[in-house]
Scaffold this motif. Structure first.
Motif, PDB file in Angstrom:
ATOM      1  N   HIS A 195       0.816  -1.221   0.000  1.00 10.90           N
ATOM      2  CA  HIS A 195       0.000   0.000   0.000  1.00 10.90           C
ATOM      3  C   HIS A 195       0.849   1.270   0.000  1.00 10.90           C
ATOM      4  O   HIS A 195       0.306   2.385   0.000  1.00 10.90           O
TER       5      HIS A 195
ATOM      6  N   ASN B 101       4.091   3.495  -1.856  1.00 11.62           N
ATOM      7  CA  ASN B 101       4.877   3.585  -3.081  1.00 11.62           C
ATOM      8  C   ASN B 101       6.362   3.367  -2.767  1.00 11.62           C
ATOM      9  O   ASN B 101       6.751   3.159  -1.608  1.00 11.62           O
ATOM     10  N   VAL B 102       7.200   3.420  -3.786  1.00 13.47           N
ATOM     11  CA  VAL B 102       8.627   3.119  -3.597  1.00 13.47           C
ATOM     12  C   VAL B 102       9.265   4.085  -2.603  1.00 13.47           C
ATOM     13  O   VAL B 102      10.001   3.676  -1.700  1.00 13.47           O
ATOM     14  N   ARG B 103       8.975   5.374  -2.738  1.00 14.12           N
ATOM     15  CA  ARG B 103       9.542   6.368  -1.812  1.00 14.12           C
ATOM     16  C   ARG B 103       9.149   6.043  -0.368  1.00 14.12           C
ATOM     17  O   ARG B 103       9.989   6.054   0.546  1.00 14.12           O
ATOM     18  N   GLU B 104       7.873   5.746  -0.156  1.00 16.00           N
ATOM     19  CA  GLU B 104       7.388   5.476   1.201  1.00 16.00           C
ATOM     20  C   GLU B 104       7.964   4.178   1.751  1.00 16.00           C
ATOM     21  O   GLU B 104       8.258   4.077   2.945  1.00 16.00           O
ATOM     22  N   ASN B 105       8.145   3.174   0.886  1.00 16.84           N
ATOM     23  CA  ASN B 105       8.796   1.941   1.320  1.00 16.84           C
ATOM     24  C   ASN B 105      10.236   2.204   1.740  1.00 16.84           C
ATOM     25  O   ASN B 105      10.707   1.691   2.756  1.00 16.84           O
TER      26      ASN B 105
ATOM     27  N   ASP C 196       7.540   7.268  -7.183  1.00 21.98           N
ATOM     28  CA  ASP C 196       6.087   7.423  -7.006  1.00 21.98           C
ATOM     29  C   ASP C 196       5.296   6.210  -7.497  1.00 21.98           C
ATOM     30  O   ASP C 196       4.065   6.251  -7.556  1.00 21.98           O
ATOM     31  N   VAL C 197       6.007   5.135  -7.829  1.00 23.39           N
ATOM     32  CA  VAL C 197       5.371   3.935  -8.381  1.00 23.39           C
ATOM     33  C   VAL C 197       5.074   2.947  -7.256  1.00 23.39           C
ATOM     34  O   VAL C 197       5.838   2.824  -6.291  1.00 23.39           O
ATOM     35  N   MET C 198       3.956   2.209  -7.370  1.00 26.23           N
ATOM     36  CA  MET C 198       3.596   1.192  -6.386  1.00 26.23           C
ATOM     37  C   MET C 198       4.388  -0.088  -6.651  1.00 26.23           C
ATOM     38  O   MET C 198       4.756  -0.386  -7.787  1.00 26.23           O
TER      39      MET C 198
ATOM     40  N   ARG D 242       3.830  -2.495  -9.556  1.00 28.95           N
ATOM     41  CA  ARG D 242       4.029  -1.979 -10.914  1.00 28.95           C
ATOM     42  C   ARG D 242       5.500  -2.008 -11.330  1.00 28.95           C
ATOM     43  O   ARG D 242       5.832  -1.495 -12.399  1.00 28.95           O
TER      44      ARG D 242
ATOM     45  N   GLN E 202      12.127  -4.441  -7.319  1.00 28.11           N
ATOM     46  CA  GLN E 202      11.672  -4.646  -5.942  1.00 28.11           C
ATOM     47  C   GLN E 202      12.835  -5.019  -5.034  1.00 28.11           C
ATOM     48  O   GLN E 202      12.932  -4.560  -3.892  1.00 28.11           O
TER      49      GLN E 202
END
Length: 232
Positions: A90, A92-96, A125-127, A130, A136
């Motif tokens: 849930h 995005n890449v930045r938040e992960n 900004d990609v989930m 995606r 990953q």
């Protein structure tokens, strides 16, 4: 400084008895299935407690069974990348990437440095669903680096990864090893891959060390069969 351990673990018919000193280089931890790699990984990151022995990181005692010292996993300053990448679907890449460093006050590496190092600038900004498996994996590595660890542990980073993804991940892992002045341990049963990106290889068989050094030293002392160099 670096990592030093002398640990023993007894489990039914299996006994692990390993010791080593790892300094600021990239090391491969190699062995066949059941050799004890996963047990060592879990002992170092705090998911298992040894039966006897100690673990020190940069001179700090993380574990000493005799002295009843056991630092919990979240306080060990060890960056861990599991073979299951465990990204939050849930976020995005930045938040992960930022999730693991929210509570780190003395960060030694910035988000921009990590994204540049791992080639993630265009994915922030990609989930996770995606992006590719190799991307990953790079996010998972970046999240671990952003905790400003004193040691980086990668568990089977090439597991269930096809050759194309391997070729996309390997240069980034090599770049991390060359850029960070900390010990990095890559635990794997893929000898052809880890010999390309590590300085020395620590070979485990039946819970014991049977070789340690460059790939040439190990082949000379013969703990590795020649077919291991080519098989996956």
């Amino acid at each position: 400084m670096g990592l030093e351990f002398d640990i023993q673990l007894e489990r039914r018919e299996f006994k692990l008895d390993l010791s080593a000193e790892f300094h600021n280089k990239t090391y491969g931890i190699y062995g066949h299935s059941g050799a004890g790699k996963t047990s060592l990984f879990s002992l170092l990151n705090g998911l298992l407690r040894p039966s006897t022995g100690f673990i020190k990181l940069d001179g700090e005692t993380l574990v000493n069974v005799k002295q009843k010292i056991f630092i919990p996993p979240n306080k060990r300053r060890i960056g861990v990348v599991f073979q299951e990448k465990l990204l939050f679907p849930h976020l995005n890449v930045r938040e992960n990437l930022e999730f693991g460093c929210r509570y780190i006050k003395d960060r030694s590496i910035s988000l921009s440095e990590v994204t540049e190092l791992l080639g993630l600038n265009n994915l922030l900004d990609v989930m996770p669903n995606r992006i590719s498996g190799g991307e990953q994996q790079r996010v998972a590595i970046g999240r671990a680096i952003l905790t400003s660890p004193k040691l980086l542990l990668l568990d089977e980073p090439f597991n269930a990864v096809d050759n194309n993804l391997r070729e996309s991940i390997l240069p980034y892992i090599k770049r991390v090893g060359d850029s960070l002045n900390i010990p990095m341990l890559i635990i794997s049963h893929d000898l052809p891959d880890i010999q390309r990106i590590t300085d020395d290889i620590y070979v485990i068989e039946k819970g014991k060390k049977v070789g340690f050094g460059s790939i040439f030293d190990i082949i000379k002392s013969n703990p590795i069969k020649k077919y291991d160099l080519y098989r996956r």
